[in-house]
Design an enzyme around this catalytic site. Structure first.
Site, PDB file in Angstrom:
ATOM      1  N   ASP A 128     -19.938   2.382   1.656  1.00 49.02           N
ATOM      2  CA  ASP A 128     -18.787   1.477   1.689  1.00 49.02           C
ATOM      3  C   ASP A 128     -17.646   2.105   0.891  1.00 49.02           C
ATOM      4  OD1 ASP A 128     -20.010  -0.545   3.199  1.00 49.02           O
ATOM      5  OD2 ASP A 128     -20.905  -1.437   1.423  1.00 49.02           O
ATOM      6  N   ASP A 147     -18.312  -2.300   9.272  1.00 47.81           N
ATOM      7  CA  ASP A 147     -18.244  -3.713   8.895  1.00 47.81           C
ATOM      8  C   ASP A 147     -16.992  -4.368   9.469  1.00 47.81           C
ATOM      9  OD1 ASP A 147     -20.551  -3.298   7.371  1.00 47.81           O
ATOM     10  OD2 ASP A 147     -19.411  -2.928   5.543  1.00 47.81           O
TER      11      ASP A 147
END
Length: 167
Positions: A128, A147
């Site tokens: 991330d 995401d």
């Protein structure tokens, strides 16, 4: 006398464009993750704006690090869920390839799910790096392109369902 084909040889809409969209999401997702991991150290942040940073973070769990400290089994669990979801989405895309917004939604979700599955298989965690924050509220959990595609796809799915209900 005309004959009716019992087994049509080709569906009215092709699966190909939808799989290409998913592949493009995977490509962009993986390229951005590779760039971040080569440029940043774990936990390193780069200030971009007053509400956005780039940061390298690893997520061993699911959304919002759900089950992130579960001991390792979650890697295989979430990988299996991602693969199962991908197979089901391909089935739905094949069945509903002519429904544009529905197929866009599924394609984005498919690409995002597989982008994160690739991370779990290769690294044991999801990379991330997008970090949004607001003064007085704090930081939203870091996320990535996969995401983002999943969230946009979910939004399109909801919009498509609302349109369908209102017809």
């Amino acid at each position: 006398m005309a004959t009716k084909k019992i087994f049509p040889t080709k569906s009215s809409a092709s699966l190909t464009p939808w799989l290409c969209i998913a592949a493009l999401v995977i490509l962009i997702d993986q390229l951005t993750k590779i760039t971040i991991t080569k440029t940043f150290q774990l936990g390193e942040e780069k200030f971009i704006t007053s509400f956005f940073n780039l940061v390298l973070a690893y997520n061993k769990g699911a959304a919002f690090s759900f089950l992130g400290n579960a001991g390792g089994w979650q890697r295989y669990f979430f990988t299996a869920i991602g693969i199962g979801a991908a197979l089901f989405i391909v089935y739905l895309l094949k069945k509903h390839a002519g429904q544009r917004m529905f197929s866009w939604a599924l394609s984005l979700i498919l690409g995002g799910a597989l982008g994160n599955v690739i991370d779990r298989l290769l690294y044991g965690h999801v990379v991330d790096f997008l970090d949004f924050h607001w003064a007085g509220i704090g930081h939203f959990p870091a996320f990535n392109v996969a995401d983002s595609a999943i969230c946009i796809g979910a939004g399109l799915f909801i919009l498509d369902e609302l349109r369908r209900v209102n017809r």
